[in-house]
Design a protein around this motif. Structure first.
Motif, PDB file in Angstrom:
ATOM      1  N   MET A   1      37.234  31.473  -3.306  1.00  0.00           N
ATOM      2  CA  MET A   1      36.644  31.914  -2.048  1.00  0.00           C
ATOM      3  C   MET A   1      36.448  33.432  -2.014  1.00  0.00           C
ATOM      4  O   MET A   1      35.442  33.927  -1.501  1.00  0.00           O
ATOM      5  N   LEU A   2      37.400  34.172  -2.554  1.00  0.00           N
ATOM      6  CA  LEU A   2      37.256  35.631  -2.610  1.00  0.00           C
ATOM      7  C   LEU A   2      36.063  36.037  -3.460  1.00  0.00           C
ATOM      8  O   LEU A   2      35.343  36.986  -3.130  1.00  0.00           O
ATOM      9  N   LYS A   3      35.835  35.320  -4.539  1.00  0.00           N
ATOM     10  CA  LYS A   3      34.672  35.592  -5.378  1.00  0.00           C
ATOM     11  C   LYS A   3      33.384  35.276  -4.630  1.00  0.00           C
ATOM     12  O   LYS A   3      32.403  36.038  -4.689  1.00  0.00           O
ATOM     13  N   LEU A   4      33.385  34.182  -3.906  1.00  0.00           N
ATOM     14  CA  LEU A   4      32.201  33.770  -3.170  1.00  0.00           C
ATOM     15  C   LEU A   4      31.794  34.795  -2.122  1.00  0.00           C
ATOM     16  O   LEU A   4      30.606  35.063  -1.936  1.00  0.00           O
ATOM     17  N   VAL A   5      32.785  35.424  -1.459  1.00  0.00           N
ATOM     18  CA  VAL A   5      32.470  36.400  -0.399  1.00  0.00           C
ATOM     19  C   VAL A   5      32.521  37.849  -0.901  1.00  0.00           C
ATOM     20  O   VAL A   5      32.535  38.787  -0.116  1.00  0.00           O
ATOM     21  N   ARG A   6      32.532  38.026  -2.223  1.00  0.00           N
ATOM     22  CA  ARG A   6      32.499  39.367  -2.843  1.00  0.00           C
ATOM     23  C   ARG A   6      33.701  40.220  -2.452  1.00  0.00           C
ATOM     24  O   ARG A   6      33.599  41.408  -2.147  1.00  0.00           O
ATOM     25  N   MET A   7      34.900  39.613  -2.459  1.00  0.00           N
ATOM     26  CA  MET A   7      36.111  40.323  -2.058  1.00  0.00           C
ATOM     27  C   MET A   7      37.198  40.266  -3.132  1.00  0.00           C
ATOM     28  O   MET A   7      38.373  40.500  -2.853  1.00  0.00           O
ATOM     29  N   GLU A   8      36.815  39.986  -4.396  1.00  0.00           N
ATOM     30  CA  GLU A   8      37.818  39.836  -5.450  1.00  0.00           C
ATOM     31  C   GLU A   8      38.695  41.079  -5.605  1.00  0.00           C
ATOM     32  O   GLU A   8      39.904  40.993  -5.839  1.00  0.00           O
TER      33      GLU A   8
ATOM     34  N   MET B   1      49.621  42.352   6.800  1.00  0.00           N
ATOM     35  CA  MET B   1      49.658  41.532   5.595  1.00  0.00           C
ATOM     36  C   MET B   1      48.428  41.796   4.744  1.00  0.00           C
ATOM     37  O   MET B   1      47.384  42.218   5.250  1.00  0.00           O
ATOM     38  N   THR B   2      48.547  41.557   3.441  1.00  0.00           N
ATOM     39  CA  THR B   2      47.400  41.736   2.554  1.00  0.00           C
ATOM     40  C   THR B   2      46.386  40.617   2.777  1.00  0.00           C
ATOM     41  O   THR B   2      46.691  39.580   3.380  1.00  0.00           O
ATOM     42  N   VAL B   3      45.175  40.860   2.284  1.00  0.00           N
ATOM     43  CA  VAL B   3      44.130  39.844   2.352  1.00  0.00           C
ATOM     44  C   VAL B   3      44.615  38.563   1.676  1.00  0.00           C
ATOM     45  O   VAL B   3      44.476  37.462   2.210  1.00  0.00           O
ATOM     46  N   TRP B   4      45.215  38.720   0.492  1.00  0.00           N
ATOM     47  CA  TRP B   4      45.700  37.556  -0.264  1.00  0.00           C
ATOM     48  C   TRP B   4      46.736  36.755   0.525  1.00  0.00           C
ATOM     49  O   TRP B   4      46.650  35.535   0.619  1.00  0.00           O
TER      50      TRP B   4
ATOM     51  N   GLY C   1      44.488  42.762  -2.594  1.00  0.00           N
ATOM     52  CA  GLY C   1      45.739  43.453  -2.318  1.00  0.00           C
ATOM     53  C   GLY C   1      45.683  44.411  -1.143  1.00  0.00           C
ATOM     54  O   GLY C   1      46.706  45.005  -0.772  1.00  0.00           O
ATOM     55  N   ASN C   2      44.516  44.574  -0.535  1.00  0.00           N
ATOM     56  CA  ASN C   2      44.378  45.466   0.621  1.00  0.00           C
ATOM     57  C   ASN C   2      45.042  44.870   1.862  1.00  0.00           C
ATOM     58  O   ASN C   2      44.978  43.659   2.087  1.00  0.00           O
ATOM     59  N   LYS C   3      45.672  45.724   2.651  1.00  0.00           N
ATOM     60  CA  LYS C   3      46.149  45.253   3.947  1.00  0.00           C
ATOM     61  C   LYS C   3      44.948  44.994   4.845  1.00  0.00           C
ATOM     62  O   LYS C   3      43.970  45.738   4.844  1.00  0.00           O
ATOM     63  N   TYR C   4      45.043  43.937   5.625  1.00  0.00           N
ATOM     64  CA  TYR C   4      43.913  43.546   6.480  1.00  0.00           C
ATOM     65  C   TYR C   4      43.498  44.675   7.417  1.00  0.00           C
ATOM     66  O   TYR C   4      42.306  44.908   7.618  1.00  0.00           O
ATOM     67  N   LYS C   5      44.467  45.408   7.952  1.00  0.00           N
ATOM     68  CA  LYS C   5      44.142  46.455   8.914  1.00  0.00           C
ATOM     69  C   LYS C   5      43.358  47.607   8.298  1.00  0.00           C
ATOM     70  O   LYS C   5      42.699  48.375   9.012  1.00  0.00           O
ATOM     71  N   ASN C   6      43.405  47.737   6.972  1.00  0.00           N
ATOM     72  CA  ASN C   6      42.683  48.810   6.297  1.00  0.00           C
ATOM     73  C   ASN C   6      41.292  48.400   5.836  1.00  0.00           C
ATOM     74  O   ASN C   6      40.577  49.205   5.239  1.00  0.00           O
TER      75      ASN C   6
END
Length: 300
Positions: A114-121, A89-92, A125-130
């Motif tokens: 939260m994504l902005k806070l942890v610098r992951m904006e 699944m994607t991060v989102w 759309g990235n898959k978690y495994k990648n």
């Protein structure tokens, strides 16, 4: 007000006693560095705080209320070991699933924050495994922060990260406290922990052996003089005749501890036919303080 107050906490696993009357105080708004060797009781304590384990005995209060209080439990965010994410699944979507579990009213807005806070904006759309290890750790923190918990418990979040990943993680932890949260973070990388922690708790053998603020740590750290000379072997032998603790550090300097006046060392060595080529004064850091404390407590 304290975020956590623990008194006489014990935990038994069969005949093994993992916690032996542990006491712990975590001030609200602090970054509490939780330190101890493997098997000292850190993870067991964290799991009890999070409700993942039940204590054998003792008292645990979160923001002044019992750990069993439902409203209190809802104030805790957790990242122990690794994030519970679906690899394909994607991060989102992983975050959306967690938001659904929490019943958040505005999940998209909360996730973006939260994504902005942890610098992951840019990685939504990235898959978690990648994702890299550092990214996965930050995703875990983002998941733990959903719902704006007042207490965040992190178990080894910086282990295995490269230098840039550690830097980002430090910034994230500081930003989290700026938003009003209290953070408990355990790590074996004490040099990194020292850069962000405002308070420390050091455990050994299931007991708390030391709690202190960052200021108290700085005041407790021993001073030393580091020097180099033309003949280091002779220099060390000569210094050992006069000073009780002389050690060689990783950079090739000789350290002489608890010296009132560095110039006295230079004079002493000169009288013994040794010319000092470089000299400086400094203090030990958290890691060396911890090692010294372990030696002291081990000797008792």
């Amino acid at each position: 007000m304290n975020a956590i107050e623990i008194k006489n906490l014990t935990k038994n696993f069969g005949e093994k006693q993992a916690l032996k009357g542990l006491n712990m105080t975590v001030p609200a708004g602090s970054i509490y560095g939780f330190i101890g060797e493997n098997g000292s009781g850190k993870s067991t304590t964290e799991k009890i705080i999070c409700g993942l384990l039940h204590p054998t005995s003792g008292d645990v209060k979160i923001f002044g209320k019992p750990l069993t209080d439902a409203e209190t439990r809802a104030k805790i965010g957790v990242l122990i070991e690794s994030p519970g994410c679906f690899p394909n699944m994607t991060v989102w979507n992983n975050l959306m699933l967690q938001a659904a579990n929490l019943g958040l009213e505005n999940p998209e807005e909360e996730i973006r924050k939260m994504l902005k806070l942890v610098r992951m904006e840019g990685a939504a759309g990235n898959k978690y495994k990648n994702c890299s290890l550092g990214m996965k750790q930050r995703i875990g923190i983002a998941m733990a922060l959903l719902g704006s918990p007042e207490l965040l418990v992190l178990d080894e979040p910086i282990n295995g990260l490269d230098a840039d990943g550690m830097r980002i993680m430090r910034e994230v932890l500081v930003d989290v406290t700026k938003h009003g949260a209290t953070v408990i973070v355990s790590s074996h990388i004490l040099g990194e922990l020292e850069k962000v922690a405002t308070h420390y708790g050091i455990v050994r053998g299931g007991k708390m052996i030391k709690e202190m603020t960052a200021e108290e740590l700085d005041a407790s750290c021993r001073t030393y003089v580091a020097l180099q000379a033309s003949d280091m072997y002779k220099t060390k032998n000569v210094l050992c005749r006069e000073y009780t603790r002389v050690e060689e550090d990783e950079s090739g300097f000789l350290r002489v501890y608890d010296v009132e006046k560095p110039e006295n060392i230079v004079t002493y060595l000169y009288k013994n036919g040794i010319v000092v080529t470089e000299i400086k004064t400094a203090k030990i850091g958290l890691e060396e303080y911890y090692i010294d404390l372990m030696k002291e407590t081990g000797a008792k």
